[in-house]
Write a protein that holds these residues in place. Sequence first.
Motif, PDB file in Angstrom:
ATOM      1  N   CYS A  38       0.566  -3.392   6.263  1.00  0.00           N
ATOM      2  CA  CYS A  38       1.869  -3.994   5.996  1.00  0.00           C
ATOM      3  C   CYS A  38       1.712  -5.503   6.018  1.00  0.00           C
ATOM      4  O   CYS A  38       1.236  -6.068   7.010  1.00  0.00           O
ATOM      5  CB  CYS A  38       2.888  -3.550   7.039  1.00  0.00           C
ATOM      6  SG  CYS A  38       4.553  -4.213   6.723  1.00  0.00           S
TER       7      CYS A  38
ATOM      8  N   GLU B  35       3.472  -9.150   5.992  1.00  0.00           N
ATOM      9  CA  GLU B  35       4.720  -9.856   6.240  1.00  0.00           C
ATOM     10  C   GLU B  35       4.402 -11.336   6.309  1.00  0.00           C
ATOM     11  O   GLU B  35       3.576 -11.761   7.122  1.00  0.00           O
ATOM     12  CB  GLU B  35       5.376  -9.389   7.539  1.00  0.00           C
ATOM     13  CG  GLU B  35       6.744 -10.014   7.783  1.00  0.00           C
ATOM     14  CD  GLU B  35       7.479  -9.396   8.964  1.00  0.00           C
ATOM     15  OE1 GLU B  35       8.634  -9.791   9.221  1.00  0.00           O
ATOM     16  OE2 GLU B  35       6.904  -8.509   9.620  1.00  0.00           O
TER      17      GLU B  35
ATOM     18  N   MET C 146       8.237 -12.369   2.484  1.00  0.00           N
ATOM     19  CA  MET C 146       8.010 -11.073   1.872  1.00  0.00           C
ATOM     20  C   MET C 146       7.501 -10.097   2.934  1.00  0.00           C
ATOM     21  O   MET C 146       6.659 -10.449   3.767  1.00  0.00           O
ATOM     22  CB  MET C 146       6.960 -11.209   0.761  1.00  0.00           C
ATOM     23  CG  MET C 146       6.774  -9.967  -0.083  1.00  0.00           C
ATOM     24  SD  MET C 146       5.433 -10.212  -1.278  1.00  0.00           S
ATOM     25  CE  MET C 146       4.017  -9.853  -0.255  1.00  0.00           C
ATOM     26  N   LYS C 147       8.001  -8.916   2.910  1.00  0.00           N
ATOM     27  CA  LYS C 147       7.524  -7.861   3.802  1.00  0.00           C
ATOM     28  C   LYS C 147       7.417  -6.586   2.994  1.00  0.00           C
ATOM     29  O   LYS C 147       8.407  -6.112   2.445  1.00  0.00           O
ATOM     30  CB  LYS C 147       8.480  -7.673   4.979  1.00  0.00           C
ATOM     31  CG  LYS C 147       8.013  -6.605   5.969  1.00  0.00           C
ATOM     32  CD  LYS C 147       8.959  -6.489   7.155  1.00  0.00           C
ATOM     33  CE  LYS C 147       8.454  -5.439   8.144  1.00  0.00           C
ATOM     34  NZ  LYS C 147       9.362  -5.309   9.316  1.00  0.00           N
ATOM     35  N   GLU C 148       6.210  -6.056   2.886  1.00  0.00           N
ATOM     36  CA  GLU C 148       6.027  -4.823   2.133  1.00  0.00           C
ATOM     37  C   GLU C 148       4.713  -4.155   2.518  1.00  0.00           C
ATOM     38  O   GLU C 148       3.772  -4.810   2.983  1.00  0.00           O
ATOM     39  CB  GLU C 148       6.067  -5.075   0.625  1.00  0.00           C
ATOM     40  CG  GLU C 148       4.960  -5.951   0.080  1.00  0.00           C
ATOM     41  CD  GLU C 148       5.081  -6.196  -1.423  1.00  0.00           C
ATOM     42  OE1 GLU C 148       6.217  -6.241  -1.919  1.00  0.00           O
ATOM     43  OE2 GLU C 148       4.039  -6.335  -2.075  1.00  0.00           O
ATOM     44  N   GLU C 149       4.654  -2.868   2.286  1.00  0.00           N
ATOM     45  CA  GLU C 149       3.423  -2.127   2.525  1.00  0.00           C
ATOM     46  C   GLU C 149       2.532  -2.271   1.303  1.00  0.00           C
ATOM     47  O   GLU C 149       2.968  -2.058   0.173  1.00  0.00           O
ATOM     48  CB  GLU C 149       3.737  -0.641   2.775  1.00  0.00           C
ATOM     49  CG  GLU C 149       2.498   0.161   3.168  1.00  0.00           C
ATOM     50  CD  GLU C 149       2.789   1.636   3.364  1.00  0.00           C
ATOM     51  OE1 GLU C 149       2.365   2.184   4.395  1.00  0.00           O
ATOM     52  OE2 GLU C 149       3.429   2.242   2.469  1.00  0.00           O
ATOM     53  N   ASN C 150       1.310  -2.670   1.537  1.00  0.00           N
ATOM     54  CA  ASN C 150       0.348  -2.770   0.443  1.00  0.00           C
ATOM     55  C   ASN C 150      -1.070  -2.676   0.994  1.00  0.00           C
ATOM     56  O   ASN C 150      -1.267  -2.321   2.155  1.00  0.00           O
ATOM     57  CB  ASN C 150       0.569  -4.046  -0.382  1.00  0.00           C
ATOM     58  CG  ASN C 150       0.679  -5.289   0.481  1.00  0.00           C
ATOM     59  OD1 ASN C 150       0.114  -5.341   1.570  1.00  0.00           O
ATOM     60  ND2 ASN C 150       1.428  -6.272   0.014  1.00  0.00           N
TER      61      ASN C 150
ATOM     62  N   SER D 208      -3.685  -9.782   1.615  1.00  0.00           N
ATOM     63  CA  SER D 208      -3.005  -8.753   0.839  1.00  0.00           C
ATOM     64  C   SER D 208      -3.570  -8.761  -0.575  1.00  0.00           C
ATOM     65  O   SER D 208      -3.632  -9.809  -1.221  1.00  0.00           O
ATOM     66  CB  SER D 208      -1.499  -9.021   0.803  1.00  0.00           C
ATOM     67  OG  SER D 208      -0.864  -8.103  -0.056  1.00  0.00           O
TER      68      SER D 208
ATOM     69  N   ARG E 277       0.432  -5.433  -4.709  1.00  0.00           N
ATOM     70  CA  ARG E 277       1.890  -5.547  -4.621  1.00  0.00           C
ATOM     71  C   ARG E 277       2.494  -4.192  -4.979  1.00  0.00           C
ATOM     72  O   ARG E 277       1.898  -3.427  -5.745  1.00  0.00           O
ATOM     73  CB  ARG E 277       2.425  -6.594  -5.629  1.00  0.00           C
ATOM     74  CG  ARG E 277       1.883  -8.000  -5.488  1.00  0.00           C
ATOM     75  CD  ARG E 277       2.292  -8.683  -4.199  1.00  0.00           C
ATOM     76  NE  ARG E 277       3.719  -8.632  -3.928  1.00  0.00           N
ATOM     77  CZ  ARG E 277       4.612  -9.519  -4.411  1.00  0.00           C
ATOM     78  NH1 ARG E 277       4.226 -10.505  -5.193  1.00  0.00           N
ATOM     79  NH2 ARG E 277       5.885  -9.412  -4.085  1.00  0.00           N
ATOM     80  N   GLN E 278       3.659  -3.928  -4.431  1.00  0.00           N
ATOM     81  CA  GLN E 278       4.322  -2.664  -4.760  1.00  0.00           C
ATOM     82  C   GLN E 278       4.698  -2.649  -6.245  1.00  0.00           C
ATOM     83  O   GLN E 278       5.152  -3.652  -6.794  1.00  0.00           O
ATOM     84  CB  GLN E 278       5.568  -2.487  -3.900  1.00  0.00           C
ATOM     85  CG  GLN E 278       5.255  -2.207  -2.442  1.00  0.00           C
ATOM     86  CD  GLN E 278       6.499  -2.020  -1.595  1.00  0.00           C
ATOM     87  OE1 GLN E 278       7.626  -2.180  -2.083  1.00  0.00           O
ATOM     88  NE2 GLN E 278       6.316  -1.686  -0.320  1.00  0.00           N
TER      89      GLN E 278
ATOM     90  N   ARG F 225       7.980  -3.943  -7.489  1.00  0.00           N
ATOM     91  CA  ARG F 225       8.158  -5.405  -7.623  1.00  0.00           C
ATOM     92  C   ARG F 225       7.336  -5.963  -8.774  1.00  0.00           C
ATOM     93  O   ARG F 225       7.742  -6.898  -9.439  1.00  0.00           O
ATOM     94  CB  ARG F 225       7.732  -6.108  -6.333  1.00  0.00           C
ATOM     95  CG  ARG F 225       8.611  -5.798  -5.136  1.00  0.00           C
ATOM     96  CD  ARG F 225       8.256  -6.719  -3.992  1.00  0.00           C
ATOM     97  NE  ARG F 225       8.998  -6.360  -2.780  1.00  0.00           N
ATOM     98  CZ  ARG F 225       9.512  -7.234  -1.952  1.00  0.00           C
ATOM     99  NH1 ARG F 225       9.408  -8.518  -2.196  1.00  0.00           N
ATOM    100  NH2 ARG F 225      10.142  -6.846  -0.861  1.00  0.00           N
TER     101      ARG F 225
ATOM    102  N   GLN G 167       1.009   1.077  -6.548  1.00  0.00           N
ATOM    103  CA  GLN G 167       0.578  -0.271  -6.152  1.00  0.00           C
ATOM    104  C   GLN G 167      -0.131  -0.947  -7.326  1.00  0.00           C
ATOM    105  O   GLN G 167      -0.847  -0.313  -8.108  1.00  0.00           O
ATOM    106  CB  GLN G 167      -0.376  -0.191  -4.959  1.00  0.00           C
ATOM    107  CG  GLN G 167       0.261   0.305  -3.673  1.00  0.00           C
ATOM    108  CD  GLN G 167       0.961  -0.801  -2.903  1.00  0.00           C
ATOM    109  OE1 GLN G 167       0.608  -1.972  -2.994  1.00  0.00           O
ATOM    110  NE2 GLN G 167       1.972  -0.432  -2.126  1.00  0.00           N
TER     111      GLN G 167
END
Length: 585
Positions: free
Chosen positions: A159, A161, A201-205, A249, A252-253, A256, A269
Amino acid sequence: APPLSSVLTGRALAAHRKPGSRKINLHKRPKHMFGCRKNERKYYITTPIFYVNASPHLGHLYSAVIADCLHRYKLLQGFNSKFSTGTDEHGLKIQQAAEAAGKDPLAFCTDVSGRFKHLFNSCSVSYTDYIRTTERRHCRAVEHFWSVLWNKGLIYKGCYEGWYSTQDESFLTPSQVGDAVDSLGKEIKISLESGHKVEWMKEENYMFRLSAFRSQLLDWLKGNPLAVQPEHFYQAVLQWLQNDLPDLSVSRQRTRLQWGISVPNDPEQTIYVWLDALVNYLTVAGYPDNHDQWWSAAHHIVGKDILKFHAIYWPAFLLGAGLPLPQTIFVHSHWTAEGKKMSKSLGNVVDPLQRSQIFTTDGMRYFLLRQGVPDSDCDYTDHKVIKLLNAELADSLGGLLNRCTAPALNPAQIYPSFCPQAFPREQGGRAVIEDYHMLDAVKNLPVVVEQHFESMHVYKALEAITACVRQTNGFVQRHTPWKLDKRNSADQRWLDTIIHVSFECLRIYGTLLQPIVPELSNKLLSRLGVPLSNRSWASLNFLPRYQGSDCPFEGNTLGPDSGVLFCRLENPNEDKEKTKKVKSQ
């Protein structure tokens, strides 16, 4: 996942390794990972691939011309040289720009990429490969590269962030972010380096274990002090590495970012644009099938704004994949316009294609390479271009060629004979001490120019050439050959010797200038009657008759007179001012 900044142990790697993948020991890496044995006959030079969110500007042309100069120089030396440039076409910024233009992303990219290609073709940029990241060969290379890193346990799902700049397509640490106010008076966060707005930005990648490579990157740099040049930028990279490197990271998802290469086996992804883009250098080398020969001779040209991506992220990716690191990363600074940063809002963006049409292709190439100092930002004005080109190309070099090939001094239009008695190796003839100093300077010039080319200080090479051209003009002016009596045999031999020496100087200058101003050099050497087979680096044998050897050009007919070598330029703004004054009177 373990903490993002953790240095991995063998156990941690094993925990995140894909089942069935090969184990990697980060502390026992093959020697070739820190550079390779120099391949004497191959040379691979790259520009960055340019982002297609806007039309090309002066800085893009500068990068391309530097690389082209080094490529042409290596070809003259007999190398098999590969030169790649191209366009970076994925990422959120492109996706947004295409939407704003109401175009399909690929059509948008094709249009802007075509502008870059047209500029480079118009400015004699002789690339051997033009790469686009939307090409299938590149997508295949990126997918393979990702799989290698994944199989080695260097990519894991996590994740992220933190701060992200869409404009720079870059993740930032808190220390790289500052406060600012936008045009509407709203408080925003910006990148301290670029000034562009950033967003939380906060996302799982997917994350790349960048933290595991800090010590290896330090070993590489300390063991290869010329890996990043100039020295100023080398020190900057070392300074960055004094701090811990957080894991990076690398995706990106898909919700997005749709415009990019999908992560293998995870269509939700998209691969991070910089990982995608950097692999282009391997794509051109033939990765993943047959890249070893070219990749072992790789040299990068980059602007200072993308140094971190090329000197930290890229080497770490390569180390992770078990590939050699680039031989050299040459870094250059930026161009300003009349002392200010170029921007659309100020209306001071210099159109390189338009200027190359006004000042000629070779004129713009010469100016950029003569005035461009890699260590510091350089300033562009039309007045500077006109002043420099008139002084050095039109008056000094062009005037010397015109004077020495004029029918009044050389009615037979041949490469005249050299008289050892008039210009003996020991003083005593008609030559004076300044003439001998000139011969020494021109004889040593190829070595001086080679040293400066190798370190990307092309402006210093041009300084040295220009100084010698001035000396040769002084030589002709000092001995006033137009005043000699051609009916007197001794005077005629001295006149021929003056012209022969001047031609030899011009031949050396023309040969050395080929990587910088190819069309002008061809015109000069053709006027002297120098065949194509005698224009390589191996032909830089200056004034062989002075050394007691034969000159292959003596007695040859000169090439046809094709006019002035470089026409003097007029300042259009000065003409407007004169018109205003006349009207006001």
